[in-house]
Structures are given as C-alpha cells and as structure tokens.
Design an enzyme around this catalytic site. Structure first.
Site, short mmCIF file in Angstrom:
data_model
loop_
_atom_site.label_atom_id
_atom_site.label_comp_id
_atom_site.label_asym_id
_atom_site.label_seq_id
_atom_site.Cartn_x
_atom_site.Cartn_y
_atom_site.Cartn_z
N ARG A 21 54.82 60.41 31.13
CA ARG A 21 53.84 59.47 29.94
C ARG A 21 53.98 58.07 30.47
O ARG A 21 53.70 57.37 30.08
CB ARG A 21 54.45 60.16 28.69
CG ARG A 21 54.33 60.83 27.59
CD ARG A 21 54.74 61.53 26.58
NE ARG A 21 55.03 62.59 26.17
CZ ARG A 21 55.33 63.34 25.37
NH1 ARG A 21 56.05 62.22 24.31
NH2 ARG A 21 56.06 64.35 24.27
N GLU B 36 64.37 67.44 30.10
CA GLU B 36 62.94 67.31 30.55
C GLU B 36 62.41 65.49 30.21
O GLU B 36 62.36 65.07 29.53
CB GLU B 36 62.33 67.80 28.87
CG GLU B 36 60.26 67.36 29.66
CD GLU B 36 59.51 68.38 28.64
OE1 GLU B 36 58.61 67.22 27.96
OE2 GLU B 36 60.56 68.88 27.39
N LYS C 46 55.94 76.74 24.28
CA LYS C 46 56.60 76.21 23.76
C LYS C 46 55.47 76.04 22.57
O LYS C 46 55.20 75.78 22.96
CB LYS C 46 56.56 74.07 24.27
CG LYS C 46 56.95 73.60 23.71
CD LYS C 46 56.56 72.02 24.59
CE LYS C 46 55.58 70.94 24.59
NZ LYS C 46 55.69 70.20 25.01
N THR D 212 55.06 66.47 29.87
CA THR D 212 53.42 66.10 30.39
C THR D 212 52.96 66.51 31.42
O THR D 212 52.42 65.63 31.54
CB THR D 212 53.79 64.96 29.71
OG1 THR D 212 54.06 64.72 28.74
CG2 THR D 212 52.28 64.78 29.17
#
Length: 207
Positions: free
Chosen positions: A44, A40, A127, A67
């Site tokens: 960010r 992943e 998640k 994100t």
C-alpha cells in the site's frame, strides 16, 4: 513451509504498511521478540518491497507480501524475500501469477460463491475479507458446513477483544489485524510497546 503451516504458526498476522524504510527492521524485530513471527507487509506504500527485503533478514521472521492486486507484483515480492502472498480478492491474472511465480497465495473472499470459485482453482486456504462486514463469526460458522475443507484467516475489523471469537471457529487457523502496528508507535520508534502488543496477541486463545 506450506501456506497452512504458515497460518498455524501465527495466532495473529499483523497487516503492516511501512511509510519509512528505516522502520522495517526494528518493527520486525519488535514483533518477533513478542512471539509474532508471520508478518504481512503490504504494497500500500511505495516502500513495500524495500521493507520486505529488509525484514526478510530478521532472524525468525516469516515475511509475506500483502495487497497483491496485479500479476506482475508476485515475482518482485518473491525476489525481495516474501515466502507467501495475500490478496484482497482473486482474479484470473492473480491465479496465473501465483502458479507461475510459485509464491503461495492466500486470496481474499467475501461470499460463499467466491469461496467456491477459489476452491475450484485449488485454493483451500483463504482470507475472509473484509471479515466483519462479510458476516464475521456467523459467516465462518455457516460456511463450515457445506465447505468443510477450507481454512480461513479472517481479516478486516478484528480487534484483540474480538479475535478469540474468530479463533474459536473450527475453520479458522489465524486472524489478520492492524492493531499490532499502530502508526504512532512506529513513528516515534516505540518498539517496546509493539513488543507488548505482540506478546498479548501471541497469547490469545479461542473462547
């Protein structure tokens, strides 16, 4: 490859933030060499999409984008080579973007109500985030009774020591963690250390 298949292909999904694009490929190669294939890459940093594009070329790597917070990020990530997406939460715009882009989404939830809302919109793989503040193993076991058809990737506050406890939950397919990609190891190019961490993560079992 379905989102559930991707989750079952990963004991641990490393949460990756790339500060320098040149680190993307050797980092992915080090993780794959250690048996960790599902990666992943978060948005960010300013180099997220560039890193996804580079890592997608690494043989054996299954690249996701993390994100995701805005709808317009989905298509760009998909075009860069991401095959699944991860978000810290779920909003109407993210739901629409996931449907329109065709990018499978693993949305973040924290409460039973959020799980139920995600479920109503067709999301069965979620998640739990942030996992430890949300109640951790206790929360996952409690949710398994009334919502047995949901599968989780808990992320947030999990370590290699606590991961087996999460993996033992019947509704957990894998866990997310940032301990596989320590910033100092990336900064110094210590890829051997990252491969060692990946091997240890890939060997984890439920306890």
């Amino acid at each position: 490859m379905s989102l559930l298949d991707i989750m079952h292909a990963a004991t641990v999904i490393p949460v990756i933030a790339i500060d320098d694009p040149k680190d993307a490929v050797p980092l992915a190669e080090a993780l794959v060499a250690g048996g960790i294939r599902v990666l992943e890459v978060t948005l960010r940093t300013a180099h997220g999409l560039e890193a996804i594009r580079a890592m997608a070329s690494v043989p054996g790597a299954i690249i996701g984008v993390g994100t995701l917070t805005q709808g317009d990020e989905f298509a760009a990530a998909r075009d860069a080579g991401a095959v699944f997406g991860v978000s810290p939460g779920l909003t109407p715009s993210l739901i629409n973007a996931a449907r329109n882009s065709g990018l499978p989404l693993l949305p973040g939830v924290m409460t039973p109500s959020e799980v139920m809302v995600a479920r109503e919109h067709g999301f069965r793989q979620l998640k739990l985030f942030p996992a430890v503040p949300a109640g951790g193993v206790g929360m996952l076991n409690a949710i398994a009774g009334p919502l047995p058809d949901v599968t989780f990737c808990p992320t947030g506050g999990i370590s290699i020591e606590t991961a087996p406890q999460f993996l033992a939950c019947k509704n957990v397919a894998c866990v997310g963690g940032s301990w596989l990609t320590p910033k100092e190891a990336i900064r110094t190019g210590n890829w051997e250390h990252i491969t060692h961490l990946a091997r240890a993560a890939a060997a984890l079992h439920a306890e």
